[in-house]
Design a protein around this motif. Structure first.
Motif, PDB file in Angstrom:
ATOM      1  N   ARG A  84       0.821  -1.211   0.000  1.00 48.34           N
ATOM      2  CA  ARG A  84       0.000   0.000   0.000  1.00 48.34           C
ATOM      3  C   ARG A  84       0.856   1.261   0.000  1.00 48.34           C
ATOM      4  NH1 ARG A  84      -4.589  -1.068   4.491  1.00 48.34           N
ATOM      5  NH2 ARG A  84      -5.111   1.085   3.963  1.00 48.34           N
ATOM      6  N   GLU A  85       1.980   1.240   0.716  1.00 54.24           N
ATOM      7  CA  GLU A  85       2.881   2.390   0.717  1.00 54.24           C
ATOM      8  C   GLU A  85       3.474   2.610  -0.668  1.00 54.24           C
ATOM      9  OE1 GLU A  85       5.640   1.455   3.781  1.00 54.24           O
ATOM     10  OE2 GLU A  85       4.360   2.213   5.403  1.00 54.24           O
ATOM     11  N   ALA A  86       3.849   1.523  -1.335  1.00 56.88           N
ATOM     12  CA  ALA A  86       4.400   1.637  -2.694  1.00 56.88           C
ATOM     13  C   ALA A  86       3.346   2.162  -3.659  1.00 56.88           C
ATOM     14  CB  ALA A  86       4.912   0.269  -3.161  1.00 56.88           C
ATOM     15  N   LEU A  87       2.119   1.711  -3.496  1.00 55.63           N
ATOM     16  CA  LEU A  87       1.030   2.171  -4.355  1.00 55.63           C
ATOM     17  C   LEU A  87       0.801   3.675  -4.178  1.00 55.63           C
ATOM     18  CD1 LEU A  87      -1.359   1.594  -6.274  1.00 55.63           C
ATOM     19  CD2 LEU A  87      -2.736   1.102  -4.251  1.00 55.63           C
ATOM     20  N   ARG A  88       0.814   4.123  -2.949  1.00 54.36           N
ATOM     21  CA  ARG A  88       0.610   5.552  -2.681  1.00 54.36           C
ATOM     22  C   ARG A  88       1.680   6.399  -3.356  1.00 54.36           C
ATOM     23  NH1 ARG A  88      -0.632   5.194   3.860  1.00 54.36           N
ATOM     24  NH2 ARG A  88      -2.757   4.309   3.686  1.00 54.36           N
ATOM     25  N   LEU A  89       2.928   5.943  -3.277  1.00 53.46           N
ATOM     26  CA  LEU A  89       4.027   6.699  -3.864  1.00 53.46           C
ATOM     27  C   LEU A  89       3.973   6.708  -5.389  1.00 53.46           C
ATOM     28  CD1 LEU A  89       6.972   5.521  -1.571  1.00 53.46           C
ATOM     29  CD2 LEU A  89       5.868   7.777  -1.573  1.00 53.46           C
ATOM     30  N   SER A  90       3.387   5.674  -5.970  1.00 53.75           N
ATOM     31  CA  SER A  90       3.374   5.557  -7.423  1.00 53.75           C
ATOM     32  C   SER A  90       2.255   6.352  -8.093  1.00 53.75           C
ATOM     33  CB  SER A  90       3.237   4.088  -7.822  1.00 53.75           C
ATOM     34  OG  SER A  90       1.949   3.590  -7.488  1.00 53.75           O
ATOM     35  N   ARG A  91       1.258   6.770  -7.323  1.00 54.35           N
ATOM     36  CA  ARG A  91       0.096   7.423  -7.927  1.00 54.35           C
ATOM     37  C   ARG A  91       0.350   8.907  -8.184  1.00 54.35           C
ATOM     38  NH1 ARG A  91      -5.582   6.065  -5.662  1.00 54.35           N
ATOM     39  NH2 ARG A  91      -6.053   6.104  -7.887  1.00 54.35           N
ATOM     40  N   VAL A  92      -0.122   9.391  -9.331  1.00 54.28           N
ATOM     41  CA  VAL A  92       0.033  10.807  -9.714  1.00 54.28           C
ATOM     42  C   VAL A  92      -1.292  11.515  -9.486  1.00 54.28           C
ATOM     43  CG1 VAL A  92       0.560  12.386 -11.590  1.00 54.28           C
ATOM     44  CG2 VAL A  92       1.763  10.186 -11.435  1.00 54.28           C
ATOM     45  N   ILE A  93      -1.251  12.607  -8.718  1.00 54.13           N
ATOM     46  CA  ILE A  93      -2.467  13.359  -8.412  1.00 54.13           C
ATOM     47  C   ILE A  93      -2.910  14.125  -9.654  1.00 54.13           C
ATOM     48  CG2 ILE A  93      -3.543  15.044  -6.895  1.00 54.13           C
ATOM     49  CD1 ILE A  93      -2.499  12.559  -5.480  1.00 54.13           C
ATOM     50  N   PRO A  94      -4.156  13.954 -10.107  1.00 61.48           N
ATOM     51  CA  PRO A  94      -4.633  14.643 -11.324  1.00 61.48           C
ATOM     52  C   PRO A  94      -4.882  16.132 -11.097  1.00 61.48           C
ATOM     53  CG  PRO A  94      -6.400  13.378 -10.327  1.00 61.48           C
ATOM     54  CD  PRO A  94      -5.169  13.037  -9.548  1.00 61.48           C
ATOM     55  N   ASP A  95      -5.063  16.843 -12.199  1.00 60.15           N
ATOM     56  CA  ASP A  95      -5.219  18.298 -12.136  1.00 60.15           C
ATOM     57  C   ASP A  95      -6.669  18.776 -12.145  1.00 60.15           C
ATOM     58  OD1 ASP A  95      -2.438  18.713 -12.134  1.00 60.15           O
ATOM     59  OD2 ASP A  95      -2.361  18.525 -14.312  1.00 60.15           O
ATOM     60  N   THR A  96      -7.557  18.061 -12.817  1.00 58.42           N
ATOM     61  CA  THR A  96      -8.926  18.525 -12.983  1.00 58.42           C
ATOM     62  C   THR A  96      -9.902  17.711 -12.141  1.00 58.42           C
ATOM     63  OG1 THR A  96      -9.457  17.037 -14.823  1.00 58.42           O
ATOM     64  CG2 THR A  96      -8.347  19.121 -15.361  1.00 58.42           C
ATOM     65  N   ALA A  97     -11.097  18.287 -11.933  1.00 57.07           N
ATOM     66  CA  ALA A  97     -12.126  17.599 -11.145  1.00 57.07           C
ATOM     67  C   ALA A  97     -12.562  16.308 -11.827  1.00 57.07           C
ATOM     68  CB  ALA A  97     -13.323  18.521 -10.945  1.00 57.07           C
ATOM     69  N   ALA A  98     -12.698  16.330 -13.148  1.00 59.74           N
ATOM     70  CA  ALA A  98     -13.110  15.131 -13.882  1.00 59.74           C
ATOM     71  C   ALA A  98     -12.078  14.020 -13.719  1.00 59.74           C
ATOM     72  CB  ALA A  98     -13.308  15.466 -15.360  1.00 59.74           C
ATOM     73  N   GLU A  99     -10.795  14.385 -13.803  1.00 63.04           N
ATOM     74  CA  GLU A  99      -9.744  13.386 -13.636  1.00 63.04           C
ATOM     75  C   GLU A  99      -9.689  12.886 -12.198  1.00 63.04           C
ATOM     76  OE1 GLU A  99      -6.501  14.931 -16.969  1.00 63.04           O
ATOM     77  OE2 GLU A  99      -6.510  15.795 -14.971  1.00 63.04           O
ATOM     78  N   LEU A 100     -10.021  13.771 -11.248  1.00 68.27           N
ATOM     79  CA  LEU A 100     -10.006  13.387  -9.842  1.00 68.27           C
ATOM     80  C   LEU A 100     -11.098  12.353  -9.546  1.00 68.27           C
ATOM     81  CD1 LEU A 100      -8.470  13.978  -7.250  1.00 68.27           C
ATOM     82  CD2 LEU A 100     -10.164  15.748  -6.712  1.00 68.27           C
ATOM     83  N   ILE A 101     -12.218  12.451 -10.231  1.00 72.92           N
ATOM     84  CA  ILE A 101     -13.274  11.441 -10.089  1.00 72.92           C
ATOM     85  C   ILE A 101     -12.752  10.078 -10.509  1.00 72.92           C
ATOM     86  CG2 ILE A 101     -15.503  10.667 -10.990  1.00 72.92           C
ATOM     87  CD1 ILE A 101     -16.319  13.618 -11.130  1.00 72.92           C
ATOM     88  N   GLU A 102     -12.082  10.044 -11.670  1.00 69.36           N
ATOM     89  CA  GLU A 102     -11.517   8.779 -12.144  1.00 69.36           C
ATOM     90  C   GLU A 102     -10.450   8.263 -11.178  1.00 69.36           C
ATOM     91  OE1 GLU A 102     -12.939   7.302 -14.664  1.00 69.36           O
ATOM     92  OE2 GLU A 102     -14.226   9.079 -14.772  1.00 69.36           O
ATOM     93  N   TYR A 103      -9.694   9.164 -10.608  1.00 69.64           N
ATOM     94  CA  TYR A 103      -8.659   8.798  -9.640  1.00 69.64           C
ATOM     95  C   TYR A 103      -9.279   8.076  -8.447  1.00 69.64           C
ATOM     96  CZ  TYR A 103      -4.744   9.513  -6.350  1.00 69.64           C
ATOM     97  OH  TYR A 103      -3.725   9.332  -5.437  1.00 69.64           O
ATOM     98  N   PHE A 104     -10.382   8.613  -7.933  1.00 69.15           N
ATOM     99  CA  PHE A 104     -11.044   7.988  -6.792  1.00 69.15           C
ATOM    100  C   PHE A 104     -11.715   6.677  -7.181  1.00 69.15           C
ATOM    101  CE2 PHE A 104     -10.593  12.005  -4.488  1.00 69.15           C
ATOM    102  CZ  PHE A 104     -10.297  11.523  -3.215  1.00 69.15           C
ATOM    103  N   LEU A 105     -12.260   6.601  -8.387  1.00 67.31           N
ATOM    104  CA  LEU A 105     -12.871   5.356  -8.833  1.00 67.31           C
ATOM    105  C   LEU A 105     -11.836   4.247  -8.982  1.00 67.31           C
ATOM    106  CD1 LEU A 105     -15.440   6.640 -11.487  1.00 67.31           C
ATOM    107  CD2 LEU A 105     -15.961   5.597  -9.269  1.00 67.31           C
TER     108      LEU A 105
END
Length: 245
Positions: A84-105
């Motif tokens: 889980r720690e490795a997964l957290r470090l590997s994820r890129v935070i998106p810039d837009t609200a639409a992309e953030l929805i996909e990020y959470f999904l």
């Protein structure tokens, strides 16, 4: 004296996030919402998985009796934590609200709590407006496909989970701010007993304060501050006599 810990412990909002896993007729053809079980038993030592309080007690008794099972269980917990720690470090935070929805999904159920805390400032009116916009398009579509129905279920579950997660996180953060002030008052007090009695009268000795003190004790032990850790352990014992919540 040990420095006051500023870290925020994870809130207890698992019930909110499990909504994503309990939705009736829930299907995810395009994404994987993975639930990793830490009750790992590759050799079948512990028997078939069970649920409920009695089953958990039986599971605990078997771990206590079987050293190999206990080691396997603890090893799986360590591996899951590293994953889980490795997964957290590997994820890129998106810039837009639409992309953030996909990020959470695309976020695992166990990680939603962490991501809500990390991205709390981004979970604003713009974010929820985007969710509502997409929900409106799906609900009033003339010709709905199976994928659209799945998407609608996903977004409704996500919206509810994030709303409940935000509520729990904001309450936890408020409690922590109060606990930090209380712990600072205790650690800088010249008359510890009088300070504790005063705080008891004001109902300021609670579980949030105890949790923060535990964080400081752990930090002192990690930094080899033995005297500070011993003092706070003694303080913890005194606080337990007065704890009310």
């Amino acid at each position: 004296m040990a420095s006051l810990a500023l870290g925020i412990a994870a809130g207890t909002t698992n019930a909110a996030f499990s909504t994503l896993c309990r939705t009736p007729n829930y299907r995810r053809p395009s994404r994987r919402l993975r639930i990793s079980c830490v009750g790992w038993d590759p050799e079948g030592i512990l028997g078939r998985p069970q649920t409920g309080h009695i089953a958990r007690r039986e599971f605990q008794r078997r771990l206590e009796k079987d050293a190999d099972a206990r080691e396997a269980f603890e090893q799986e917990i360590r591996e899951e934590k590293r994953r889980r720690e490795a997964l957290r470090l590997s994820r890129v935070i998106p810039d837009t609200a639409a992309e953030l929805i996909e990020y959470f999904l695309d976020t695992e159920a166990q990680e939603l709590e962490f991501e809500i805390a990390r991205l709390r400032p981004r979970l604003n009116e713009e974010f929820f407006a985007q969710i509502k916009f997409e929900l409106g398009q799906l609900r009033f579509a003339v010709n709905k496909t199976e994928d659209m129905e799945d998407r609608l279920i996903e977004l409704e579950a996500l919206e509810k989970a994030i709303q409940e997660g935000i509520e729990a996180y904001d309450k936890m953060e408020g409690d922590l701010i109060k606990a930090k002030g209380s712990l600072t008052k205790i650690l800088t007090s010249k008359d510890l007993k009088a300070t504790l009695l005063d705080m008891v009268e004001k109902n300021e000795i609670n579980r949030s304060l105890l949790a923060l003190l535990d964080e400081n004790i752990a930090s002192a032990n990690r930094n080899d501050q033995k005297e500070a850790a011993a003092f706070m352990e003694k303080l913890r014992g005194a606080m337990l006599k007065y704890i009310t919540v």
